[in-house]
Design a protein around this motif. Sequence first.
Motif, PDB file in Angstrom:
ATOM      1  N   LYS A   1       0.791  -1.210  -0.020  1.00 12.14           N
ATOM      2  CA  LYS A   1      -0.289   0.044   0.054  1.00 12.14           C
ATOM      3  C   LYS A   1       0.931   1.223   0.052  1.00 12.14           C
ATOM      4  CE  LYS A   1      -4.401  -1.719   2.187  1.00 12.14           C
ATOM      5  NZ  LYS A   1      -5.038  -1.540   3.136  1.00 12.14           N
ATOM      6  N   GLU A   2       1.759   1.221   0.699  1.00 15.28           N
ATOM      7  CA  GLU A   2       2.883   2.440   0.810  1.00 15.28           C
ATOM      8  C   GLU A   2       3.467   2.604  -0.407  1.00 15.28           C
ATOM      9  OE1 GLU A   2       5.438   1.405   3.976  1.00 15.28           O
ATOM     10  OE2 GLU A   2       4.006   2.136   5.550  1.00 15.28           O
ATOM     11  N   ASP A   3       4.084   1.445  -1.084  1.00 13.56           N
ATOM     12  CA  ASP A   3       4.424   1.514  -2.333  1.00 13.56           C
ATOM     13  C   ASP A   3       3.561   2.294  -3.639  1.00 13.56           C
ATOM     14  OD1 ASP A   3       6.739   0.614  -1.469  1.00 13.56           O
ATOM     15  OD2 ASP A   3       6.697  -1.209  -2.306  1.00 13.56           O
TER      16      ASP A   3
ATOM     17  N   ALA B   1       4.941  -7.587 -15.362  1.00 14.31           N
ATOM     18  CA  ALA B   1       4.220  -7.958 -16.560  1.00 14.31           C
ATOM     19  C   ALA B   1       4.611  -9.630 -16.930  1.00 14.31           C
ATOM     20  CB  ALA B   1       4.350  -7.128 -17.767  1.00 14.31           C
ATOM     21  N   LYS B   2       5.688  -9.983 -16.897  1.00 16.80           N
ATOM     22  CA  LYS B   2       5.999 -11.435 -17.101  1.00 16.80           C
ATOM     23  C   LYS B   2       5.635 -12.314 -16.262  1.00 16.80           C
ATOM     24  CE  LYS B   2       9.988 -13.977 -18.930  1.00 16.80           C
ATOM     25  NZ  LYS B   2      11.190 -14.212 -19.349  1.00 16.80           N
ATOM     26  N   LYS B   3       5.629 -11.966 -15.084  1.00 14.91           N
ATOM     27  CA  LYS B   3       5.317 -12.779 -13.825  1.00 14.91           C
ATOM     28  C   LYS B   3       3.697 -12.879 -13.925  1.00 14.91           C
ATOM     29  CE  LYS B   3       5.501 -14.996  -9.766  1.00 14.91           C
ATOM     30  NZ  LYS B   3       5.626 -16.446  -9.947  1.00 14.91           N
ATOM     31  N   VAL B   4       3.206 -11.731 -14.197  1.00 12.77           N
ATOM     32  CA  VAL B   4       1.732 -11.829 -14.198  1.00 12.77           C
ATOM     33  C   VAL B   4       1.098 -12.755 -15.427  1.00 12.77           C
ATOM     34  CG1 VAL B   4      -0.324 -10.283 -14.671  1.00 12.77           C
ATOM     35  CG2 VAL B   4       1.368  -9.611 -13.133  1.00 12.77           C
ATOM     36  N   ALA B   5       1.628 -12.637 -16.439  1.00 13.54           N
ATOM     37  CA  ALA B   5       1.596 -13.236 -17.574  1.00 13.54           C
ATOM     38  C   ALA B   5       1.542 -14.791 -17.464  1.00 13.54           C
ATOM     39  CB  ALA B   5       2.332 -12.944 -18.758  1.00 13.54           C
TER      40      ALA B   5
ATOM     41  N   LYS C   1       6.007  -1.528  -8.618  1.00 15.67           N
ATOM     42  CA  LYS C   1       6.119  -2.071 -10.225  1.00 15.67           C
ATOM     43  C   LYS C   1       5.557  -3.261 -10.395  1.00 15.67           C
ATOM     44  CE  LYS C   1       9.068   1.524 -10.953  1.00 15.67           C
ATOM     45  NZ  LYS C   1       8.451   2.868 -11.598  1.00 15.67           N
ATOM     46  N   VAL C   2       4.613  -3.306 -11.265  1.00 11.25           N
ATOM     47  CA  VAL C   2       4.177  -4.711 -11.781  1.00 11.25           C
ATOM     48  C   VAL C   2       4.940  -5.466 -12.805  1.00 11.25           C
ATOM     49  CG1 VAL C   2       2.192  -5.748 -12.785  1.00 11.25           C
ATOM     50  CG2 VAL C   2       1.907  -3.797 -11.249  1.00 11.25           C
TER      51      VAL C   2
END
Length: 86
Positions: free
Chosen positions: A61-63, A73-77, A70-71
Amino acid sequence: MKINPIGLQAVNPYNKQARAVKSAETQKTFADQIEISTKAKEMQANSTYANERAERVKKIKEDIDSGNYKVDAKKVAEDMLKFFRD
């Protein structure tokens, strides 16, 4: 040899037996109860998982609020593919 007539009364003789209904027991109401053992209470008190998760959520939440989150994207995919393939 005796032959009984075939009819509704002869099909199920148990229907003739009347059941005694106890009115005192039908008036009682029962409530569900749950009891947690002392061992389960100890395990819940000693669990650090909830504390670690709360700290992690707080950090995320603080970040997000500061704009530093930072998301990957490769990990999400990869996780999405894993979810839909299984």
